[in-house]
Design an enzyme around this catalytic site. Sequence first.
Site, mmCIF file in Angstrom:
data_model
loop_
_atom_site.group_PDB
_atom_site.id
_atom_site.type_symbol
_atom_site.label_atom_id
_atom_site.label_comp_id
_atom_site.label_asym_id
_atom_site.label_seq_id
_atom_site.Cartn_x
_atom_site.Cartn_y
_atom_site.Cartn_z
ATOM 1 C CG ASP A 1 -0.238 -0.161 2.538
ATOM 2 O OD1 ASP A 1 1.012 -0.268 2.534
ATOM 3 O OD2 ASP A 1 -0.914 -0.190 3.575
ATOM 4 C CG ASP B 1 5.953 -2.818 13.627
ATOM 5 O OD1 ASP B 1 5.629 -3.707 14.440
ATOM 6 O OD2 ASP B 1 5.122 -2.032 13.121
#
Length: 441
Positions: free
Chosen positions: A211, A287
């Site tokens: 995206d 992350d």
Amino acid sequence: MGKFFCDYRFLFLLVVLPFIYIQIRLFATQSQYADRLTDAIEAETHCIRQTRLLIDQISMQQGRILSLEEERKRQDQECAQLRALVQDLERKGVEKLVGDVQVPVAAVVVMACNRADYLDRTVKSILKYQTPIASRYPLFISQDGSDPHVKSKGLSYEQLTYMQHLDYEPVHTERPGELIAYYKIARHYKWALDQLFYKHKFSRVIILEDDMEIAPDFFDYFEAGAALLDRDKSIMAISSWNDNGQRQFVDDPYMLYRSDFFPGLGWMLSRSTWDELSPKWPKAYWDDWLRLKENHRGRQFIRPEVCRTYNFGEHGSSMGQFFKQYLEPIKLNDVQVDWKSMDLSYLEQDKYVKHIAGLLRKATPVDGSNAILKTNNIGGDIRILYRDQSDFESVARQFGIFEEWKDGIPRTAYKGVVVFRYQTQKRVFLVSPDSVQQLGI
């Protein structure tokens, strides 16, 4: 008389018998010697034949040696001609051209799952700038799962390599109510990076998501970052993202920063770093795991002031969290920066401490209360001292930047310093008491 004759015959017999015996023995011995002589003659004849055969073989080998000598001389002549040709090509710069084509700067992988329309938009953005330099940035799509539309879309591109991660192992979340998507994403990332680093043998990999759109200078930026990554081992990764990269907080497309906070969202790491991370890769939330001090171990990340990626994914695993406030207003760089001509040595560890300290000394100190009003009345850069996390969140809320911390580090911070633009060119530095001590301000 008769008696004497009998004695004579008896004596004669005694003499004859030994003589006969001796003759028989002599005959037997002569027969044995004759047999041995025959065997010796046959052995000699066999040896002569073998010797002649060896002589013939030696002659043949000598002929082959002479033939090989001639072949060697011919090959030496060909090698000499090839060396002369290579030298001529080197003079014309062809060797450099071949090297540029064959040695990639980094593989680029787009992590995908079940959003075929998003993937198509992302790949088109990448190919717009990657196609002329495809050999230096080989492109991959890595799909997690078996969504048929994503697979069909991935296989429809001739300019890239499609990979598929099929994981049928059940997911067991560690806490009630957790989304299993974060566990599957972590598994997919590990699998894809293992494939690219260990199967395909790339030395660096740039990770994008399905995206994202990229800036015109995206690849030049990462090429400059690769040189930094190679020579400064205190840099853990290069990122194209600034968490505070909204239009109202950025201005200079040439400015880069070091950060203790892993930005993600379009980033590059080296194989040596992956060698360290792969064996202990987390089950989920990879992350945030990278943002833990125990994992980045004092190393930092390079980030731009103006983002080189734009995240358009309002719908996804994060359920559009913060999209309207933080992601949609991000400014994607539209300036073609010539990174090859830029001197980025100020980003090296020892020099950067002096660089950022110099900027802070020039900034005007301002109290955190009514920060915006005070900032409006000052012409140049300002610095605001915050006492703790709560105080930081209060100041950040006034300006509208990210308030979030991870493991004691604010987003985008370097040694506790968070920097962003305000009213175009003016820089605002939010500074902790530790920052003042570490940077010697």
